[in-house]
Design an enzyme around this catalytic site. Structure first.
Site, PDB file in Angstrom:
ATOM      1  N   ARG A 120       0.806  -1.236   0.000  1.00 28.49           N
ATOM      2  CA  ARG A 120       0.000   0.000   0.000  1.00 28.49           C
ATOM      3  C   ARG A 120       0.833   1.276   0.000  1.00 28.49           C
ATOM      4  O   ARG A 120       0.360   2.334   0.384  1.00 28.49           O
ATOM      5  CB  ARG A 120      -0.999   0.008   1.158  1.00 28.49           C
ATOM      6  CG  ARG A 120      -1.992  -1.153   1.110  1.00 28.49           C
ATOM      7  CD  ARG A 120      -3.082  -0.984   2.157  1.00 28.49           C
ATOM      8  NE  ARG A 120      -4.044  -2.069   2.095  1.00 28.49           N
ATOM      9  CZ  ARG A 120      -3.968  -3.190   2.808  1.00 28.49           C
ATOM     10  NH1 ARG A 120      -2.962  -3.349   3.662  1.00 28.49           N
ATOM     11  NH2 ARG A 120      -4.882  -4.128   2.681  1.00 28.49           N
ATOM     12  N   LYS A 142       3.246  10.767 -12.068  1.00 29.97           N
ATOM     13  CA  LYS A 142       2.433   9.863 -12.878  1.00 29.97           C
ATOM     14  C   LYS A 142       3.189   8.546 -13.030  1.00 29.97           C
ATOM     15  O   LYS A 142       4.304   8.515 -13.543  1.00 29.97           O
ATOM     16  CB  LYS A 142       2.142  10.459 -14.254  1.00 29.97           C
ATOM     17  CG  LYS A 142       1.005  11.458 -14.271  1.00 29.97           C
ATOM     18  CD  LYS A 142       0.634  11.821 -15.702  1.00 29.97           C
ATOM     19  CE  LYS A 142      -0.590  12.722 -15.757  1.00 29.97           C
ATOM     20  NZ  LYS A 142      -0.956  13.059 -17.154  1.00 29.97           N
ATOM     21  N   GLU A 184       9.876  16.393 -26.028  1.00 26.58           N
ATOM     22  CA  GLU A 184       9.250  16.851 -24.788  1.00 26.58           C
ATOM     23  C   GLU A 184       9.788  18.221 -24.366  1.00 26.58           C
ATOM     24  O   GLU A 184       9.063  19.030 -23.798  1.00 26.58           O
ATOM     25  CB  GLU A 184       9.467  15.827 -23.670  1.00 26.58           C
ATOM     26  CG  GLU A 184       8.772  14.487 -23.889  1.00 26.58           C
ATOM     27  CD  GLU A 184       7.277  14.520 -23.612  1.00 26.58           C
ATOM     28  OE1 GLU A 184       6.737  15.606 -23.301  1.00 26.58           O
ATOM     29  OE2 GLU A 184       6.643  13.458 -23.708  1.00 26.58           O
ATOM     30  N   LYS A 226       7.158  22.277 -15.382  1.00 26.59           N
ATOM     31  CA  LYS A 226       6.345  21.138 -14.947  1.00 26.59           C
ATOM     32  C   LYS A 226       6.039  21.207 -13.456  1.00 26.59           C
ATOM     33  O   LYS A 226       4.921  20.878 -13.030  1.00 26.59           O
ATOM     34  CB  LYS A 226       7.022  19.814 -15.283  1.00 26.59           C
ATOM     35  CG  LYS A 226       6.114  18.621 -14.968  1.00 26.59           C
ATOM     36  CD  LYS A 226       6.438  17.376 -15.722  1.00 26.59           C
ATOM     37  CE  LYS A 226       5.347  16.330 -15.527  1.00 26.59           C
ATOM     38  NZ  LYS A 226       5.660  15.054 -16.200  1.00 26.59           N
ATOM     39  N   GLU A 236      -4.578  16.318 -12.469  1.00 28.11           N
ATOM     40  CA  GLU A 236      -5.141  16.615 -13.789  1.00 28.11           C
ATOM     41  C   GLU A 236      -6.669  16.695 -13.741  1.00 28.11           C
ATOM     42  O   GLU A 236      -7.374  16.103 -14.560  1.00 28.11           O
ATOM     43  CB  GLU A 236      -4.689  15.564 -14.802  1.00 28.11           C
ATOM     44  CG  GLU A 236      -4.710  16.042 -16.248  1.00 28.11           C
ATOM     45  CD  GLU A 236      -4.014  15.067 -17.188  1.00 28.11           C
ATOM     46  OE1 GLU A 236      -4.675  14.560 -18.097  1.00 28.11           O
ATOM     47  OE2 GLU A 236      -2.812  14.819 -16.997  1.00 28.11           O
ATOM     48  N   ARG A 243      -2.866  20.586 -15.794  1.00 31.53           N
ATOM     49  CA  ARG A 243      -1.887  19.560 -16.143  1.00 31.53           C
ATOM     50  C   ARG A 243      -2.160  18.907 -17.495  1.00 31.53           C
ATOM     51  O   ARG A 243      -1.235  18.402 -18.135  1.00 31.53           O
ATOM     52  CB  ARG A 243      -1.858  18.495 -15.035  1.00 31.53           C
ATOM     53  CG  ARG A 243      -0.735  17.502 -15.211  1.00 31.53           C
ATOM     54  CD  ARG A 243      -0.466  16.689 -13.966  1.00 31.53           C
ATOM     55  NE  ARG A 243       0.667  15.815 -14.191  1.00 31.53           N
ATOM     56  CZ  ARG A 243       1.296  15.139 -13.242  1.00 31.53           C
ATOM     57  NH1 ARG A 243       0.908  15.246 -11.985  1.00 31.53           N
ATOM     58  NH2 ARG A 243       2.325  14.353 -13.532  1.00 31.53           N
ATOM     59  N   ASN A 247       0.001  17.357 -22.149  1.00 29.35           N
ATOM     60  CA  ASN A 247      -0.254  16.281 -23.103  1.00 29.35           C
ATOM     61  C   ASN A 247      -0.336  16.761 -24.548  1.00 29.35           C
ATOM     62  O   ASN A 247      -0.864  16.055 -25.406  1.00 29.35           O
ATOM     63  CB  ASN A 247      -1.552  15.544 -22.732  1.00 29.35           C
ATOM     64  CG  ASN A 247      -1.409  14.758 -21.449  1.00 29.35           C
ATOM     65  OD1 ASN A 247      -0.586  13.866 -21.341  1.00 29.35           O
ATOM     66  ND2 ASN A 247      -2.210  15.113 -20.450  1.00 29.35           N
ATOM     67  N   HIS A 250       0.112  14.301 -27.374  1.00 36.44           N
ATOM     68  CA  HIS A 250       0.056  12.953 -26.833  1.00 36.44           C
ATOM     69  C   HIS A 250      -1.178  12.170 -27.278  1.00 36.44           C
ATOM     70  O   HIS A 250      -1.127  10.940 -27.346  1.00 36.44           O
ATOM     71  CB  HIS A 250       0.121  12.997 -25.299  1.00 36.44           C
ATOM     72  CG  HIS A 250       1.480  13.327 -24.767  1.00 36.44           C
ATOM     73  ND1 HIS A 250       2.132  14.495 -25.089  1.00 36.44           N
ATOM     74  CD2 HIS A 250       2.315  12.647 -23.937  1.00 36.44           C
ATOM     75  CE1 HIS A 250       3.306  14.512 -24.467  1.00 36.44           C
ATOM     76  NE2 HIS A 250       3.443  13.414 -23.773  1.00 36.44           N
ATOM     77  N   HIS A 254       0.028   8.901 -28.610  1.00 36.30           N
ATOM     78  CA  HIS A 254      -0.258   7.629 -27.966  1.00 36.30           C
ATOM     79  C   HIS A 254      -0.981   6.685 -28.915  1.00 36.30           C
ATOM     80  O   HIS A 254      -0.780   5.460 -28.869  1.00 36.30           O
ATOM     81  CB  HIS A 254      -1.110   7.842 -26.709  1.00 36.30           C
ATOM     82  CG  HIS A 254      -0.335   8.338 -25.532  1.00 36.30           C
ATOM     83  ND1 HIS A 254      -0.933   8.736 -24.355  1.00 36.30           N
ATOM     84  CD2 HIS A 254       1.000   8.510 -25.338  1.00 36.30           C
ATOM     85  CE1 HIS A 254      -0.018   9.121 -23.492  1.00 36.30           C
ATOM     86  NE2 HIS A 254       1.170   8.991 -24.070  1.00 36.30           N
ATOM     87  N   HIS A 267       8.468   7.014 -27.643  1.00 32.65           N
ATOM     88  CA  HIS A 267       7.422   7.913 -27.172  1.00 32.65           C
ATOM     89  C   HIS A 267       7.621   9.328 -27.701  1.00 32.65           C
ATOM     90  O   HIS A 267       6.685   9.959 -28.214  1.00 32.65           O
ATOM     91  CB  HIS A 267       7.402   7.923 -25.639  1.00 32.65           C
ATOM     92  CG  HIS A 267       6.444   8.911 -25.054  1.00 32.65           C
ATOM     93  ND1 HIS A 267       5.072   8.787 -25.178  1.00 32.65           N
ATOM     94  CD2 HIS A 267       6.663  10.055 -24.355  1.00 32.65           C
ATOM     95  CE1 HIS A 267       4.491   9.822 -24.578  1.00 32.65           C
ATOM     96  NE2 HIS A 267       5.422  10.592 -24.074  1.00 32.65           N
TER      97      HIS A 267
END
Length: 366
Positions: A120, A142, A184, A226, A236, A243, A247, A250, A254, A267
């Site tokens: 946890r 993330k 990026e 960032k 987000e 946030r 992207n 992306h 993606h 990527h």
């Protein structure tokens, strides 16, 4: 060394950006709640930097064990995650031991997710070794693994305790990986900092030559941007901006990564192509001017990044739209794109129909 703080109240942490301080690692040691750590890397990075990090920790009195995973996006899976859990359980690792992610974005994401979920939650530290990880994936919490039907679909928001960003590791990064990371870097200028984009246009050759001064400035500036975005919208949830702006490119990117199969395009390569798609879409529907589109195209070309969508025989328009329809930013089955009004001013737009997006993709095939 420059220090940038991600301000999240009691979960705040520092990012230290500098050159060749991996072996020192004093602040890394200070970030550990106990003198016990597991270094998780991959078969490419570990031979380069694993021993130096282990020696630095051992010299400081930290007891370490090491796990090296296979290298590549294709291994960012639940199966690899389970192999981390096996290692932790076999070695009776407790929740106060720190996981140290030594590698690029894949290692950082999967180790962060393991830290978020094992017993946890346990502390973890990021030691990024690619340009993409230095400026983006190591910062912000993330964490995730991929699913065959979607990239980063299984994960958690879970912040590191510390990020050690050593620019010196970029000397061994293959050119293709380095160029992918530049995508990026360019993204930050496009979404929120026009002056930084201007600087990138002037200094792209210095970055490609891996000039340490230029790289340190670029990495630190990206981390500053960032950190500010994450502090304002950690999970987000902001409906406008926030946030989600990180992207840019992306949603298209993606879809390319997932549709072609993980690892076919890096990527950053997919994001670069996606950013030019976003620029062209913004020009067609949102008033983004043609001169700005040309600037985006030019800097991506100078960074040796792909700007043309995959051929239709490799990725159909229908398949690309399918994967875009499963993007995490979407709401009520509506595709939400990150678009631009001008360089340095991006926004979230969910007003465009799937048919319009499909027609756009089809019309931009070579």
């Amino acid at each position: 060394m420059q220090t940038i703080t991600v301000k999240l109240e009691q979960r705040s942490y520092d990012i230290d950006v500098g050159v060749h301080h991996l072996s020192a690692a004093q602040k890394l040691v200070a970030a550990l709640p106990t003198p016990r750590a597991i270094i998780i890397s991959n078969t490419t990075v570990a031979p380069l930097y694993g021993q130096a990090l282990e020696d630095a920790l051992n010299t400081a009195g930290v007891i370490t064990k090491t796990l090296n995973l296979p290298d590549g996006e294709a291994f960012k899976t639940l199966e690899t995650l389970d192999s981390i859990f096996d290692f932790l359980l076999i070695n009776a690792v407790d929740r106060n031991t720190t996981l140290i992610a030594l590698g690029g974005g894949v290692i950082g994401d999967i180790v962060g997710f393991a830290a978020a979920t094992y017993q946890r939650g346990m502390p973890f530290v990021q030691v990024p070794t690619t340009l993409l990880a230095l400026v983006d994936s190591s910062v912000g919490g993330k964490t995730a693994v991929n699913h065959p039907r979607g990239k980063n679909m299984i994960g958690a928001f879970y912040q590191p305790k510390y990020v050690l960003a050593d620019i010196g590791v970029l000397s061994t990064l293959p050119s293709r990986e380095f160029n992918a990371g530049l995508a990026e870097v360019i993204k930050y200028g496009l979404i929120l900092d026009a002056r930084f984009f201007d600087w990138l246009e002037t200094n792209i050759d210095a970055l490609l030559a891996r000039d340490y001064a230029a790289l340190e400035y670029a990495v630190a500036r990206c981390c500053e941007i960032k950190a500010q975005v994450v502090a304002a919208d950690e999970r987000e949830t902001a409906k406008e901006g926030g946030r989600a702006l990180l992207n840019l490119g992306h949603t298209f990117g993606h879809a390319i990564e997932t549709g072609l199969g993980y690892g076919q395009w890096l990527h950053g390569e997919a994001v670069a192509c996606g950013m030019l798609c976003a620029a062209k879409f913004s020009q067609q529907f949102c008033g983004f001017d043609a001169a700005s589109v040309a600037r985006v195209k030019h800097i991506l070309e100078r960074a040796n990044l792909p700007i043309a969508l995959p051929s239709i025989d490799k990725l159909t328009t229908q398949d690309m739209l399918y994967h875009m329809g499963r993007d995490k930013k979407n709401e009520a089955a509506q595709i939400r794109l990150i678009l631009m009004r001008k360089i340095g001013e991006a926004f979230v737009d969910g007003t465009h129909s799937a048919d319009k997006i499909s027609d756009f993709i089809a019309s931009n095939r070579s």
